[in-house]
Design a protein around this motif. Structure first.
Motif, PDB file in Angstrom:
ATOM      1  N   GLU A 251       0.811  -1.209   0.000  1.00 37.01           N
ATOM      2  CA  GLU A 251       0.000   0.000   0.000  1.00 37.01           C
ATOM      3  C   GLU A 251       0.851   1.267   0.000  1.00 37.01           C
ATOM      4  O   GLU A 251       0.429   2.303  -0.524  1.00 37.01           O
ATOM      5  N   ALA A 252       2.033   1.200   0.579  1.00 35.52           N
ATOM      6  CA  ALA A 252       2.895   2.382   0.655  1.00 35.52           C
ATOM      7  C   ALA A 252       3.739   2.577  -0.596  1.00 35.52           C
ATOM      8  O   ALA A 252       4.359   3.622  -0.771  1.00 35.52           O
ATOM      9  N   SER A 253       3.777   1.584  -1.463  1.00 31.55           N
ATOM     10  CA  SER A 253       4.663   1.650  -2.617  1.00 31.55           C
ATOM     11  C   SER A 253       4.008   2.372  -3.794  1.00 31.55           C
ATOM     12  O   SER A 253       2.791   2.528  -3.851  1.00 31.55           O
ATOM     13  N   THR A 254       4.847   2.768  -4.723  1.00 34.48           N
ATOM     14  CA  THR A 254       4.333   3.304  -5.975  1.00 34.48           C
ATOM     15  C   THR A 254       3.867   2.142  -6.844  1.00 34.48           C
ATOM     16  O   THR A 254       4.454   1.060  -6.797  1.00 34.48           O
ATOM     17  N   PRO A 255       2.806   2.326  -7.625  1.00 28.33           N
ATOM     18  CA  PRO A 255       2.201   1.209  -8.354  1.00 28.33           C
ATOM     19  C   PRO A 255       3.167   0.400  -9.207  1.00 28.33           C
ATOM     20  O   PRO A 255       3.144  -0.825  -9.187  1.00 28.33           O
ATOM     21  N   GLY A 256       4.039   1.054  -9.936  1.00 23.34           N
ATOM     22  CA  GLY A 256       4.934   0.333 -10.828  1.00 23.34           C
ATOM     23  C   GLY A 256       6.019  -0.449 -10.134  1.00 23.34           C
ATOM     24  O   GLY A 256       6.750  -1.209 -10.775  1.00 23.34           O
ATOM     25  N   ARG A 257       6.164  -0.293  -8.810  1.00 26.85           N
ATOM     26  CA  ARG A 257       7.210  -0.998  -8.052  1.00 26.85           C
ATOM     27  C   ARG A 257       6.621  -1.770  -6.873  1.00 26.85           C
ATOM     28  O   ARG A 257       7.316  -2.083  -5.922  1.00 26.85           O
ATOM     29  N   ARG A 258       5.342  -2.088  -6.954  1.00 21.58           N
ATOM     30  CA  ARG A 258       4.675  -2.767  -5.843  1.00 21.58           C
ATOM     31  C   ARG A 258       5.260  -4.153  -5.585  1.00 21.58           C
ATOM     32  O   ARG A 258       5.431  -4.569  -4.450  1.00 21.58           O
TER      33      ARG A 258
END
Length: 443
Positions: free
Chosen positions: A146-153
């Motif tokens: 949830e804390a990550s950016t979408p492209g690096r989840r």
């Protein structure tokens, strides 16, 4: 934001969340690695007044399983709280429960001094430890994803797995080091030191986790309609197929991987006659070698899709099981290590790297923590906790590992089917979005 979580965080916030997830899973699996090694090598003699080795080993592995039976209860309770009051306070609570219980195991009296009270106390602490562990990993992958950016989840959520394996390796290496340093005293008092030392790991982990930013607030719009409901009840009433996919996806990482992770140590020492120190070193090596692959495979999942990565892991498990056992039976430490490490990288590294983001994207935010915890811990209790017992019983009955290989293959096949069916609930093509409210896709 579709899920109502906090606005897209910066890289610093994502790294801090990943670090908090790592240290929490590190202490969880430091604890469990210690217990798994002690169950195979120490507890059968120190806590159970068994007349023969097999009976003592079965009793020790039974207490190993007890912790897993408690995990679903902890997952349900703490998962509910994580969805209702936030991820951070729940993860701090579970961290304290696990660390304190592990330290207390190091203070317990043995069967020789306390009789039946010794295994009773051991089981009680194991149950409480399991309650805390039941929501720890689910919270870790939820928080980091949830804390990550979408492209690096996939990349950021994979660090929970790194903590899991570094904790496992740390537990095994500490156990092995104390065995070498204390000599004959290891069976009497040396085994207690790694358990007592968990308070140091706990203190460091607690400091890191207290500094993490909450990713889910009770008043978030995403809670909306589900805020007044029990998240798991909502899932059981409306999303049974989604839960089945999540449950099936974890068969590989429970029923399959607990054979090379836990039972293989007993097989190497008790059945093949290898020295316990060599067995422990090999067991630690699979975690140390496998850990660096997790972020790499997490990135790979960001590019090619979690579903494909998970399906590859399941297929590799089906193919590699028999060669692994053939290499183990050579009794050559290097070939044994090669068989187990290849299995671990090909199956566990890819599977764990895929699972964090895969499960996070499978569930809506309002029921995410509960859904992940329930799916992982139910399969963990039934398969992870029982796998060493099942393998021990199968080997005792057949006198050979072939029934165990069939058991492992069946678990991998179930995950392969579940990953394939996940196409109805999540899409790898959409995984680069902010964490989506999953909708049926291609039904």
């Amino acid at each position: 934001m579709a899920t109502g979580t906090a606005s897209t965080p910066g890289r610093r916030t994502a790294r801090r969340a990943a670090g908090a997830a790592l240290v929490g899973t590190l202490i969880e699996w430091y604890d469990f690695a210690l217990y798994g090694a002690a169950a195979a090598l120490i507890f059968k003699d120190q806590f159970f007044g068994a007349d023969n080795q097999l009976t003592g080993l079965l009793a020790a592995f039974a207490t190993f399983a007890v912790g897993y039976f408690a995990r679903p209860i902890g997952g349900i309770v703490f998962g509910h709280l994580g969805d209702r009051i936030g991820r951070k306070p729940v993860m701090i609570t579970t961290l304290l429960i696990m660390g304190i219980c592990t330290a207390l195991i190091g203070t317990l009296p043995t069967y020789a001094t306390a009789g039946v009270l010794a295994p009773v106390l051991l089981v009680a602490l194991r149950v409480i430890q399991g309650l805390g562990a039941g929501a720890e990993y689910a919270g870790a992958i939820t928080l980091s994803a949830e804390a990550s950016t979408p492209g690096r989840r996939g990349f950021y959520s994979s660090w929970s797995g790194v903590g899991l394996w570094l904790g496992s390796a740390l537990g095994l290496l500490t156990f092995n080091a104390l065995d070498a340093l204390t000599g004959d005293g290891f069976l009497v008092w040396g085994w207690r030191i790694p358990f007592l030392a968990s308070v140091i790991v706990l203190a460091i982990s607690l400091y890191v986790r207290l500094r993490v930013t909450e990713t889910r607030q009770p008043g978030d719009e995403a809670a909306g309609e589900a805020a007044h409901k029990i998240p798991l009840v909502t899932l059981l009433a409306t999303e049974k197929r989604r839960l089945l996919v999540a449950l099936g996806s974890n068969f590989l990482l429970s029923g399959f991987t607990y054979i090379p992770q836990v039972w293989a140590l007993s097989y190497l020492t008790n059945n093949l006659g290898m020295a316990a120190g060599i067995g422990l070193a090999i067991n630690a090596a699979i975690f140390l070698v496998g850990s660096p692959f997790l972020p790499y495979f997490g990135k790979l999942g960001d590019r090619i899709g979690r579903r494909k990565l998970l399906m590859f892991a399941a297929c590799f498990g089906i193919v590699w099981t028999v060669p692994m056992f053939l290499l183990i039976d050579t009794r050559n430490p290097w070939l044994v290590a090669a068989g187990l490490i290849i299995c671990w990288v090909g199956v566990a590294s890819t599977g764990v790297a895929a699972q964090g983001a895969f499960l996070t994207e499978l569930f809506p935010a309002a029921t995410r923590y509960s859904g992940i915890a329930f799916a992982r811990e139910i399969t963990g209790a039934i398969l992870g906790g029982l796998a060493p017992l099942i393998a021990t019983a199968l080997y005792a009955g057949a006198g050979h590992w072939w029934p165990i290989a069939i058991f492992m293959g069946a678990n991998a096949l179930i995950t392969l089917i579940a990953a394939h069916q996940s196409k109805h609930f999540r899409s790898d093509a959409d995984q680069d979005r902010e964490i989506m409210e999953p909708v049926a896709i291609g039904v």
